[in-house]
Enzyme design. Structure first.
Site: not given
Length: 195
Positions: A13, A15-16, A74-75, A157-158, A178, A184
């Protein structure tokens, strides 16, 4: 099922937010984690139409280049009233600039005033070893969409998603809070059990 021991793992990924969340979950296991972004690996086009397909595609691409075990996820957010959209296209709804404020607004705009606001986050983790063996783990959390979006925590979208049993959105929770609900985290619990 016990998986082969892993000492070093590539997270497929760039994505940080995902790197921080996943890295924290794997840290207690003593696994050295490096991301595809840190290794300057190219991001493969997500051409599959399922979460499983895209996760496997990304993990296989990174394993082939690095010759290390690779983990990809993938989410996405699936909105029941929108027939599961944005689903596997969740990131694409944010556009090339990854503008999730715009993506959340789009979801809100597509929902009518009386529409069902139930939704779920899903996460599929694909672990691929250099020999091509692959393992898939899935997590899902149901909830309700809120508007306006609330909170500045999390990512994606959190801020518009409140998990069942909570009035706060993922965006209003600390990472530790969370983790008690996260799709996840559920998928990772299955992975950790296997490891």
């Amino acid at each position: 099922m016990a998986l082969p021991k892993i000492e070093k793992l590539v997270l497929a990924t760039h994505n940080a937010g995902k790197v921080a969340e996943i890295g924290a979950m794997l840290a207690p296991m003593g696994i050295h984690v490096v991301s595809a972004g840190e290794l300057n690996l190219p991001e493969p086009d997500e051409t599959e139409t399922t979460f499983v397909g895209n996760a496997l595609l990304k993990a296989h691409a990174a394993a082939k280049v690095t010759n290390l075990p690779c983990l990809a996820d993938d989410s996405g957010l699936c909105v029941n009233a929108l027939n599961g959209d944005p689903g596997v296209y969740s990131a694409r709804w944010a556009g090339p600039g990854k503008d999730f404020a715009m993506a959340m607004q789009t979801v809100h705009d597509k929902l009518g005033a009386g529409d069902d606001r139930s939704a779920y986050f899903i996460c599929v983790l694909a672990l691929v070893y250099p020999d091509g063996s692959e393992y898939v783990f899935e997590g899902r959390v149901n909830g309700t969409l809120v508007w306006p979006a609330r909170g500045v925590g999390g990512f994606g979208y959190d801020p518009m998603f409140a998990p069942d049993g909570e009035t706060r959105t993922f965006g209003e929770m600390t990472p530790a809070e969370k983790k008690n609900y996260s799709h996840r985290a559920i998928a990772f619990a299955a992975l950790v059990d296997a490891l």
